[in-house]
Structure formats: C-alpha cells, structure tokens
Design an enzyme around this catalytic site. Structure first.
Site, PDB file in Angstrom:
ATOM      1  N   HIS A  60       8.934   0.585  -5.396  1.00 43.54           N
ATOM      2  CA  HIS A  60      10.035   0.335  -4.240  1.00 43.54           C
ATOM      3  C   HIS A  60      10.991  -0.712  -4.740  1.00 43.54           C
ATOM      4  O   HIS A  60      12.166  -0.531  -4.709  1.00 43.54           O
ATOM      5  CB  HIS A  60       9.175   0.093  -3.174  1.00 43.54           C
ATOM      6  CG  HIS A  60       8.229   0.674  -2.685  1.00 43.54           C
ATOM      7  ND1 HIS A  60       8.478   2.016  -1.929  1.00 43.54           N
ATOM      8  CD2 HIS A  60       6.785   0.944  -2.965  1.00 43.54           C
ATOM      9  CE1 HIS A  60       7.434   2.630  -1.761  1.00 43.54           C
ATOM     10  NE2 HIS A  60       6.349   1.900  -2.303  1.00 43.54           N
TER      11      HIS A  60
HETATM   12  C1  BDR Z   1       6.810  -2.689   0.086  1.00 43.42           C
HETATM   13  O1  BDR Z   1       5.527  -2.884   0.800  1.00 43.42           O
HETATM   14  C2  BDR Z   1       5.131  -3.605  -0.540  1.00 43.42           C
HETATM   15  O2  BDR Z   1       3.668  -2.964  -0.595  1.00 43.42           O
HETATM   16  C3  BDR Z   1       5.481  -3.373  -1.719  1.00 43.42           C
HETATM   17  O3  BDR Z   1       5.618  -4.520  -2.537  1.00 43.42           O
HETATM   18  C4  BDR Z   1       7.115  -3.018  -1.240  1.00 43.42           C
HETATM   19  O4  BDR Z   1       7.868  -4.271  -1.088  1.00 43.42           O
HETATM   20  C5  BDR Z   1       7.019  -1.034   0.326  1.00 43.42           C
HETATM   21  O5  BDR Z   1       6.525  -0.657   1.478  1.00 43.42           O
END
Ligand code: BDR
Ligand code: CA
Length: 342
Positions: A270
């Site tokens: 992400h």
């Molecule tokens: C986001 O939530 C976290 O777990 C990850 O690092 C990312 O920033 C994804 O939903």
C-alpha cells in the site's frame, strides 16, 4: 534535476518500510524528515522500526521524530479493538490467540514489522522534537513547498493543519495512503489508516491542501508476487535482503490471515504507492478528481471516506482519487530503489 522535498509520516509497518526504501533509494526525493505515528503498532514500536530501517539501509542522515500514540479524540487501543471486533467471527482460534498479542493491524505481527531481525545496538536516535513540531519546522525553514506523504493514521498531519494554519501554503501536496472509494473487501467502506483517526482524516480533507489519495482502490490492484521477492534477494545488499524477508512475511500474513481478500502468491505494498506517485506521477493510469468527505459520527463506518463518485452533491472536488497504476513499472522502481541503498 532538483530533488523533491518531502516529509514522510509513517507507522512502519512492512509497506511503510517499502515506502521508505523507495523514497530513499529513488534518489529523486529530498527526505527532510521521517515522522512517526501509532497505527500498525504502538508509537514506541513504529518509531523503533523507522530508526532500524533507516540505519540499516544507510539513511542515517534522515532525521526521525516521534509523534502521537493516540488519535486526536480516540484511544488507539479502543479503535483497534473496534476494528478487530468485526473480524473476530472470521478468525480461527490460533489467529485469535495471535491477535491478542498484537496492538495494531494483524498483518504486521507483534513488533509491527515481524519477519526480519535487525542487528542490535542501532546507534540512530530519535530527534528531540515531536513529529508535529518537526513537520512545522521543516515547512517553516523550507524555501520551496514541501510534499507530505502520510502512510499511517493522519493524527500528526491533522494536528499540524489545526495548529499551524499559516504553514498550509508551504505544503505542495499531501500524497497519502489511505481511504477507499469502491474497494470494500478489506472492511466495508473503510481503510485502516483513515479508520484509526477519523477526526484527523476529516481535518486533512477539509484543509484545502491539494490531496492525492492512494487508497485501497489502487493499492489492492498494484500487487507484488514471488518474483519481486527473488529480485530483491538477488540484489545481495542490506536493503534487498531486508525487503525480501519482510515482503515474504507480509505475503504470508496476507495469504493466510486475510483469507477473504483471496490473495494467493501476491500481496499489496500500500504505502509505497503514495511515494511512487510523487516520484513519477506518470505511473498513475487512472484517477478521478472527487469530493471526499469523512464519516466521524457513524455507528459502523467511522473513518469511511465518502467519495462523491458522480458529483451528485455538487460540492467542489477536494482530492485526486487514484484507481490504478502501472504495476510493472511500479515494481521495477521498487527493485531499482532497493538496489541503490546500502
Ligand atoms: C494501511 O494500513 C497499514 O496496515 C499499512 O501500513 C497501510 O498504511 C493499509 O490499510
Ligand atoms: Ca502504514
């Protein structure tokens, strides 16, 4: 070409790690500060993870400041409990036991970044400034506008906006990982970062600062597979080995813990998307300017980013919502960046 000045506000986190490696190794960004926030784990753990990553990849010159444990009006542990409660029915007993130990998003493990053992005795230390103060200092002292890249809950950025409105003109853009417009497989209408601190997210979307939103719509489309892990490991340097181990863990965690996502042999990174979009905006192949509002007083969907996809409400758009990126070029950028680190 002059480097683009940025602040990265993060909660490492496996994909935050990838974002940091990409930002540093790309050679295109001038990272003026890395600031931390609680999210994937406690503020102590996310800060320690940030210091470990930066030292290990040879980025000791990048200052790290520690930020908030709790969201602006909520408690981190309550928010995490609320997010988990909705998941409990889907968990096996083993998953539930594991989850008890984790104070954040399950896929990152107990330390917030399980899967790689950093050498002990990291000499890199946190700066004696709060994350919000560090961001304000960087903005105040910068001659050019600075891009802020939040890859965790928006607590620090929301408070920066509230406390220092006079510095808003110094922000070039907020390129954030967070939110979702259409993608509902992970949580109905919600993404983790915006769900952890809905009030901060609201401050961000109402700030008037240009925003690019890299939410689940794009981050669950742009995936890495085992071939990327092999390429990272083959680099043979610190960054390549660390990334390979951590991406391996992250893929395993996604493939087994988050079965409903139906990911097999692939996983998202992400946060790296929000960095990639700053390094090379031409990677974005589909986006839409939309009005995005944030749910803060709901029963089920606090933190939902309500995207007026058809413009039905008639309010002016406040964000560029990204839907797709060139997956192949994105992955190549990640490997090249890791190759340029220590
Ligand atoms: C986001 O939530 C976290 O777990 C990850 O690092 C990312 O920033 C994804 O939903
Ligand atoms: Ca993150």
């Amino acid at each position: 070409m002059a480097k683009i000045p940025v602040i990265i506000d993060c909660d490492p986190g496996h994909d935050d790690m990838m974002a940091l490696v990409l930002a540093y190794g790309s050679g295109k960004l001038d990272i003026r500060a890395v600031t931390t926030v609680a999210g994937n784990n406690t503020i102590e753990n996310t800060t320690r993870n940030a210091l470990n990553i930066l030292h290990y990849i040879g980025a000791d010159e990048v200052p790290v400041a520690m930020g908030y444990q709790d969201p602006i009006v909520r408690k981190h542990k309550d928010v995490i409990a609320r997010l988990l409660a909705s998941r409990r029915q889907q968990m096996s007993e083993e998953e539930e036991r594991q989850q008890e130990k984790i104070q954040g998003a399950g896929v990152h493990g107990v330390s917030g970044m399980d899967g790689f053992a950093f050498p002990p005795d990291n000499p890199k230390r946190v700066e004696p400034l709060h994350s919000v103060e560090m961001m304000a200092k960087v903005l105040r002292e910068s001659e050019e506008k600075v891009t802020i890249i939040p890859t965790g809950p928006l607590t620090n950025v929301g408070l920066l906006i509230r406390l220092y409105p006079e510095l808003l003109p110094k922000i070039e853009r907020i390129s954030m990982m967070g939110g979702t417009s259409e993608f509902v497989l992970s949580r109905p209408y919600m993404e983790f970062n915006t769900a952890v601190d809905p009030e901060a997210t609201k401050l961000v979307f109402e700030s008037g600062v240009p925003i690019t939103m890299f939410g689940y719509d794009v981050t669950y489309r742009v995936l890495y597979g085992r071939d990327t892990i092999v390429q990272m490991r083959a680099l043979g340097n610190h960054a390549g080995t660390m990334v390979a181990d951590l991406l391996e863990y992250f893929m395993e965690a996604h493939n087994s813990m988050a079965k409903r996502l139906q990911l097999d042999g692939v996983a998202p990174v992400h946060d790296a998307c929000a960095v990639a979009g700053v390094i090379d905006p031409s990677l974005v192949t589909k986006s839409k300017r939309l009005r995005v509002d944030v749910e803060t007083g709901g029963t089920y969907f606090d933190g939902a980013t309500v995207c007026d996809y058809t413009g039905a409400l008639g309010w002016p758009p406040n964000a560029e919502v990204v839907y797709n990126m060139d997956n192949e070029r994105f992955l190549r950028l990640l490997v090249e960046a890791a190759g340029r680190c220590l």
